[in-house]
Write a protein that holds these residues in place. Structure first.
Motif, PDB file in Angstrom:
ATOM      1  N   ALA A 283      27.800   6.602  47.280  1.00  0.00           N
ATOM      2  CA  ALA A 283      28.907   6.781  48.311  1.00  0.00           C
ATOM      3  C   ALA A 283      29.642   5.319  48.601  1.00  0.00           C
ATOM      4  N   LEU A 284      28.570   4.342  48.396  1.00  0.00           N
ATOM      5  CA  LEU A 284      29.037   2.854  48.712  1.00  0.00           C
ATOM      6  C   LEU A 284      29.730   2.519  47.500  1.00  0.00           C
ATOM      7  N   LEU A 285      29.374   2.901  46.558  1.00  0.00           N
ATOM      8  CA  LEU A 285      30.238   2.412  45.427  1.00  0.00           C
ATOM      9  C   LEU A 285      31.602   3.150  45.168  1.00  0.00           C
ATOM     10  N   ALA A 286      31.645   4.211  45.597  1.00  0.00           N
ATOM     11  CA  ALA A 286      32.942   4.916  45.672  1.00  0.00           C
ATOM     12  C   ALA A 286      33.931   4.230  46.681  1.00  0.00           C
ATOM     13  N   GLU A 287      33.277   3.847  47.682  1.00  0.00           N
ATOM     14  CA  GLU A 287      34.015   2.834  48.773  1.00  0.00           C
ATOM     15  C   GLU A 287      34.396   1.754  48.245  1.00  0.00           C
ATOM     16  N   ALA A 288      33.344   0.990  47.425  1.00  0.00           N
ATOM     17  CA  ALA A 288      33.881  -0.348  47.093  1.00  0.00           C
ATOM     18  C   ALA A 288      35.080  -0.002  45.992  1.00  0.00           C
ATOM     19  N   GLU A 289      34.969   0.793  44.880  1.00  0.00           N
ATOM     20  CA  GLU A 289      35.862   0.974  44.107  1.00  0.00           C
ATOM     21  C   GLU A 289      37.404   1.484  44.394  1.00  0.00           C
ATOM     22  N   ALA A 290      37.232   2.035  45.562  1.00  0.00           N
ATOM     23  CA  ALA A 290      38.609   2.393  46.233  1.00  0.00           C
ATOM     24  C   ALA A 290      39.289   1.132  46.886  1.00  0.00           C
ATOM     25  N   LEU A 291      38.716   0.075  47.125  1.00  0.00           N
ATOM     26  CA  LEU A 291      39.309  -1.061  47.923  1.00  0.00           C
ATOM     27  C   LEU A 291      40.610  -1.541  47.097  1.00  0.00           C
ATOM     28  N   ASP A 292      41.607  -1.973  47.920  1.00  0.00           N
ATOM     29  CA  ASP A 292      43.006  -2.358  47.514  1.00  0.00           C
ATOM     30  C   ASP A 292      42.866  -3.772  47.344  1.00  0.00           C
ATOM     31  N   VAL A 293      42.297  -4.499  46.153  1.00  0.00           N
ATOM     32  CA  VAL A 293      42.159  -5.710  46.099  1.00  0.00           C
ATOM     33  C   VAL A 293      43.547  -6.600  46.117  1.00  0.00           C
ATOM     34  N   ASP A 294      44.273  -6.001  45.463  1.00  0.00           N
ATOM     35  CA  ASP A 294      45.748  -6.950  45.264  1.00  0.00           C
ATOM     36  C   ASP A 294      46.101  -6.771  46.538  1.00  0.00           C
ATOM     37  N   ALA A 295      46.260  -5.946  47.325  1.00  0.00           N
ATOM     38  CA  ALA A 295      47.091  -5.981  48.784  1.00  0.00           C
ATOM     39  C   ALA A 295      46.535  -7.101  49.542  1.00  0.00           C
ATOM     40  N   ASP A 296      45.075  -7.148  49.526  1.00  0.00           N
ATOM     41  CA  ASP A 296      44.690  -8.133  50.714  1.00  0.00           C
ATOM     42  C   ASP A 296      43.140  -8.560  50.098  1.00  0.00           C
ATOM     43  N   PRO A 297      43.316  -9.472  49.192  1.00  0.00           N
ATOM     44  CA  PRO A 297      41.870  -9.742  48.876  1.00  0.00           C
ATOM     45  C   PRO A 297      41.096 -10.022  49.894  1.00  0.00           C
ATOM     46  N   ARG A 298      41.250 -10.916  50.778  1.00  0.00           N
ATOM     47  CA  ARG A 298      40.276 -11.445  51.665  1.00  0.00           C
ATOM     48  C   ARG A 298      39.721 -10.334  52.628  1.00  0.00           C
ATOM     49  N   ALA A 299      40.542  -9.146  52.913  1.00  0.00           N
ATOM     50  CA  ALA A 299      40.003  -7.983  53.528  1.00  0.00           C
ATOM     51  C   ALA A 299      39.216  -7.252  52.749  1.00  0.00           C
ATOM     52  N   ALA A 300      39.464  -7.145  51.359  1.00  0.00           N
ATOM     53  CA  ALA A 300      38.760  -6.604  50.426  1.00  0.00           C
ATOM     54  C   ALA A 300      37.439  -7.364  50.174  1.00  0.00           C
ATOM     55  N   GLN A 301      37.265  -8.562  50.178  1.00  0.00           N
ATOM     56  CA  GLN A 301      36.044  -9.300  49.933  1.00  0.00           C
ATOM     57  C   GLN A 301      35.369  -9.136  51.303  1.00  0.00           C
ATOM     58  N   ALA A 302      35.757  -9.173  52.357  1.00  0.00           N
ATOM     59  CA  ALA A 302      34.855  -9.086  53.503  1.00  0.00           C
ATOM     60  C   ALA A 302      34.176  -7.462  53.682  1.00  0.00           C
ATOM     61  N   LYS A 303      35.049  -6.512  52.992  1.00  0.00           N
ATOM     62  CA  LYS A 303      34.485  -5.193  53.220  1.00  0.00           C
ATOM     63  C   LYS A 303      33.413  -4.996  51.964  1.00  0.00           C
ATOM     64  N   LEU A 304      33.548  -5.834  50.802  1.00  0.00           N
ATOM     65  CA  LEU A 304      32.701  -5.659  49.952  1.00  0.00           C
ATOM     66  C   LEU A 304      31.311  -6.395  50.120  1.00  0.00           C
ATOM     67  N   ARG A 305      31.408  -7.406  51.085  1.00  0.00           N
ATOM     68  CA  ARG A 305      30.390  -8.059  51.672  1.00  0.00           C
ATOM     69  C   ARG A 305      29.575  -7.102  52.624  1.00  0.00           C
ATOM     70  N   GLU A 306      30.212  -6.389  53.104  1.00  0.00           N
ATOM     71  CA  GLU A 306      29.491  -5.511  54.197  1.00  0.00           C
ATOM     72  C   GLU A 306      28.977  -4.193  53.347  1.00  0.00           C
ATOM     73  N   ILE A 307      29.761  -3.812  52.293  1.00  0.00           N
ATOM     74  CA  ILE A 307      29.144  -2.815  51.381  1.00  0.00           C
ATOM     75  C   ILE A 307      27.782  -3.249  50.501  1.00  0.00           C
ATOM     76  N   GLN A 308      27.869  -4.675  50.119  1.00  0.00           N
ATOM     77  CA  GLN A 308      26.625  -5.127  49.550  1.00  0.00           C
ATOM     78  C   GLN A 308      25.642  -5.166  50.258  1.00  0.00           C
ATOM     79  N   GLY A 309      25.858  -5.517  51.642  1.00  0.00           N
ATOM     80  CA  GLY A 309      24.715  -5.673  52.488  1.00  0.00           C
ATOM     81  C   GLY A 309      23.970  -4.219  52.964  1.00  0.00           C
ATOM     82  N   GLN A 310      24.775  -3.384  53.051  1.00  0.00           N
ATOM     83  CA  GLN A 310      24.431  -1.894  52.967  1.00  0.00           C
ATOM     84  C   GLN A 310      23.687  -1.572  51.704  1.00  0.00           C
ATOM     85  N   TRP A 311      24.247  -2.065  50.718  1.00  0.00           N
ATOM     86  CA  TRP A 311      23.656  -1.670  49.328  1.00  0.00           C
ATOM     87  C   TRP A 311      22.271  -2.092  49.127  1.00  0.00           C
TER      88      TRP A 311
END
Length: 402
Positions: A283-311
């Motif tokens: 479920a976390l991987l599906a959420e990470a792969e759905a991030l819109d990196v090009d639109a907002d890299p910084r927000a995508a990075q923050a969300k990815l770090r959050e996902i990685q912590g939960q991972w």
């Protein structure tokens, strides 16, 4: 009777004669009456002899009488006729007796031959039985079968008659010696077998004790390997007595079952936990792969770090799925990092928000390490230390570049 009286006469003084081929001979004296009565008296005596001869002949022809006994009777009658006080056809009766003597001699010879043959057969049978017993005593290791056969030989031996006493005694000594030899050899075999079984029992008791000592172990891999090794030793060891073997096997098997049942329960619970962890990570991987990196890299990075912590907090997953999941998450991380580097290069160093973000990430990594230390989870501590060191190096590199 009249015919028999024709073979005799009575003279004037009462002397009674019988007529034979060799001439007349005196057979008695008759003074009690007329000569005819005297001849009849001595003729009846001859009739008694004829009756006796008839009986011997009938018994001999029927086979009911012993031929040797009949021959003796014939010879006795033949001898008695030579001086018998009778009147009758003595020559004719002697001729009958001579024929009967020849027949009796023939039958007696046949009987002797039959007895000799029976004696030879009996001797051969007993000799064969003795030789078989001696062979069993010397060679056989089928103890029950051989023992039963020796009993059968003894029973058969008792039914055989006709061997002379001396020979029979010698054969019996050989048979008894063979039976005694077999009994001693069988006793020695089972004594050795008992000693081996006691030794085997001691060895298997040691295996059981070790298996029971491992029944509560939680060192799953090493203990399972050792129990398998103990099983191999059990199979290679000689058998103990039937009762001891069964009793020890039940204990040995119970110890094995106790360990492997506990291991199975633990592994089943672990597998269930890992399947749950797999669902969370997917479920976390599906959420990470759905991030819109090009639109907002910084927000995508923050969300990815959050996902990685939960991972990291989600725990282990089944081994066959772990590599694929990690590879896909790293691909997302690489994509975000590349987007952030592109955005950083487009931003003035003084206005570069990436440094601030990386410092925040270092701070977050430090907090995660503190939480792992507080929980006392060695693995989480190692993972957190590695992650913090990596983020500090990236921050240092970024600061030097800016």
């Amino acid at each position: 009777m009249s015919d028999w009286t024709a073979f005799g006469r009575v003279d004037a003084d009462g002397t009674v004669y019988v007529k034979t081929a060799e001439g007349e001979r005196v057979v008695g004296s008759w003074q009690a009456g007329p000569p005819e009565e005297g001849l009849a008296h001595f003729a009846r005596r001859f009739a008694d002899k004829v009756t006796e001869v008839n009986l011997v002949e009938a018994r001999l022809n029927s086979g009911a009488a012993d031929a040797a006994h009949s021959l003796a009777s014939v010879r006795r009658l033949r001898t008695e006729l030579a001086e018998a006080h009778v009147v009758g056809d003595i020559d004719g009766l002697c001729a009958r007796l001579d024929k009967l003597a020849s027949l009796a001699e023939q039958k007696a010879g046949e009987a002797r031959a039959a007895r000799d043959a029976a004696r030879a057969e009996a001797l051969a049978r007993k000799t064969s039985l003795v030789e078989e017993a001696e062979k069993l005593a010397a060679e056989s290791t089928g103890w029950k079968t051989a023992g039963d056969r020796l009993k059968e030989i003894l029973d058969e031996w008792k039914t055989i008659r006709g061997v002379d006493k001396k020979t029979d005694g010698e054969l019996w000594k050989r048979f008894a010696a063979a039976r005694d030899s077999f009994t001693r050899r069988r006793g020695a075999h089972f004594a050795t077998l008992d000693a081996q079984r006691k030794q085997a029992q001691g060895a298997k008791e040691a295996l059981v004790v070790e298996a029971e000592s491992l029944a509560e172990s939680t060192d799953w891999a090493a203990t399972a390997a050792r129990l398998k090794d103990l099983m191999s030793q059990w199979k290679a060891a000689p058998r103990a007595s039937k009762e001891a073997e069964q009793r020890l096997w039940e204990r040995f098997r119970a110890a094995q079952d106790a360990f492997f049942t506990r291991r199975s329960d633990v592994f089943s619970a672990r597998d269930a936990e890992q399947r749950g962890n797999l669902d969370r990570k997917q479920a976390l991987l599906a959420e990470a792969e759905a991030l819109d990196v090009d639109a907002d890299p910084r927000a995508a990075q923050a969300k990815l770090r959050e996902i990685q912590g939960q991972w990291h907090d989600a725990g282990r997953v089944p081994r066959e799925a772990a590599a694929g999941l990690d590879r896909r998450l790293r691909a997302v991380d690489d994509k975000v990092r590349q987007a952030m580097e592109s955005a950083w290069r487009r931003t003035e160093p003084s206005a570069n928000p990436l440094l601030a973000q990386m410092r925040d990430q270092v701070a977050e990594a430090e907090q995660r390490l503190n939480r792992a230390r507080a929980a006392g989870d060695a693995k989480r501590i190692r993972d957190a230390e590695k992650a913090l060191e990596s983020k500090r190096q990236f921050l240092k590199l970024a600061e030097q570049t800016s």
